[in-house]
Write an enzyme that holds these catalytic residues in place. Structure first.
Site, short mmCIF file in Angstrom:
data_model
loop_
_atom_site.label_atom_id
_atom_site.label_comp_id
_atom_site.label_asym_id
_atom_site.label_seq_id
_atom_site.Cartn_x
_atom_site.Cartn_y
_atom_site.Cartn_z
N ASP A 64 0.83 -1.20 0.00
CA ASP A 64 0.00 0.00 0.00
C ASP A 64 0.87 1.25 0.00
OD1 ASP A 64 0.96 -0.46 2.54
OD2 ASP A 64 -0.97 -0.63 3.51
N ASN A 123 -7.65 -1.88 13.94
CA ASN A 123 -9.07 -2.03 13.58
C ASN A 123 -9.29 -3.22 12.64
OD1 ASN A 123 -8.02 -1.12 11.18
ND2 ASN A 123 -9.46 0.56 10.89
N HIS A 125 -7.56 -3.88 9.88
CA HIS A 125 -7.27 -3.68 8.46
C HIS A 125 -6.05 -4.49 8.04
CE1 HIS A 125 -4.73 0.18 9.32
NE2 HIS A 125 -3.89 -0.76 8.94
N GLU A 130 -9.66 -1.11 4.75
CA GLU A 130 -10.33 -0.74 5.99
C GLU A 130 -11.62 -1.56 6.16
OE1 GLU A 130 -8.76 0.91 8.08
OE2 GLU A 130 -8.20 2.94 7.47
C1 GLP Z 1 -0.28 0.47 8.46
C2 GLP Z 1 -0.10 -0.29 7.16
C3 GLP Z 1 -0.49 -1.72 7.32
C4 GLP Z 1 0.17 -2.30 8.56
C5 GLP Z 1 -0.34 -1.57 9.76
C6 GLP Z 1 0.17 -2.15 11.08
O1 GLP Z 1 -1.57 0.94 8.62
N1 GLP Z 1 -0.84 0.27 6.09
O2 GLP Z 1 -0.09 -2.43 6.15
O3 GLP Z 1 -0.15 -3.66 8.65
O4 GLP Z 1 0.12 -0.24 9.61
O5 GLP Z 1 1.29 -1.48 11.52
P1 GLP Z 1 2.13 -1.83 12.78
O6 GLP Z 1 2.97 -3.01 12.42
O7 GLP Z 1 2.97 -0.61 12.98
O8 GLP Z 1 1.20 -2.10 13.90
#
Ligand code: GLP
Length: 229
Positions: A64, A123, A125, A130
């Protein structure tokens, strides 16, 4: 000192990538960002810098990317810093959905994703899919939820700077990968993992779609709750 569970999780994830790359040098990877995969990338970078991994035929697709950024670090820059810069992956094989009109066609033209690693948002995702995302979605633009913007605010100077829009691989893009590995770090993700396996209707928790694949592999730094439906 015994290895921490985060270290064990990161090592297993890095080994899965390394084994795939050694078995099939022209593998395609779907790669996440965030705090969770940082140590996995550090290990892969170390092994690559020592010449143990050859990325010259591989291709990497970021999951992403933010759109309309006015500050902070793009996910492309994150992947450059944490992985690509330590490897011999050609510049032309480092893909981001922000630069591409038809990401799914591009992925297919490279033979499809061999391994896609996904993190989990608080959440539920996955990538930037989302709650409310359809299973039939391919790469698309999204409006980020307030909870996602807040969760990612620490990577920006202020919450105001966190973009409202992003582009993400869709659920179908991820489900089309030959192998899917979920990476989850921190107790906050435990309840999300549990819920994702219990729900019959995945519409409010995108991680749940990933569990449509019975062969999904979950790597976490806590005891993974498994639910048999
Ligand atoms: C962001 C990314 C996701 C990732 C998420 C979790 O929102 N777009 O791809 O999985 O963060 O991040 P973290 O590993 O910092 O909890």
């Amino acid at each position: 000192m015994p290895e921490s569970k985060y270290e064990q999780m990161s090592l297993k994830a890095a080994q899965a990538v390394a084994e795939q790359l050694k078995a099939k040098p022209n593998s395609c990877f779907g790669l996440p960002t965030g705090r969770t995969p940082v140590r996995m990338y550090e290990l892969l970078s170390e092994w690559s810098a020592r010449g143990e991994l050859d990325w010259s035929q591989a291709c990497c697709f970021g999951l992403d990317e933010y759109l309309e950024m006015t500050g902070g670090e793009s996910y492309a820059a994150f992947l450059e810093k944490h992985l690509y810069s330590s490897t011999n992956l050609p510049n032309t094989s480092r893909y981001t959905p922000a630069d591409c009109d038809n990401y799914d066609e591009l992925i297919a033209s490279h033979g499809g994703l061999d391994i896609t690693l996904i993190g989990v948002g608080v959440n539920g995702h996955i990538a930037f899919n989302e709650p409310g995302t359809f299973q039939a979605s391919w790469t698309h633009c999204v409006w980020l939820t307030e909870s996602t913007r807040r969760a990612n605010a620490e990577f920006f100077d202020s919450l105001q700077q966190v973009p409202y829009k992003a582009v993400t691989m869709g659920i179908q893009t991820i489900l089309s990968s030959r192998k899917i590995i979920v990476l989850a770090s921190g107790e906050a993700k435990k309840s999300v993992l549990l819920k994702a396996q219990q729900l019959d209707d995945c519409s409010d928790l995108p991680l749940c779609w990933a569990f449509q694949r019975p062969d999904i592999q979950v790597l976490a730094d806590f005891d993974v709750p498994t639910v048999r439906k």
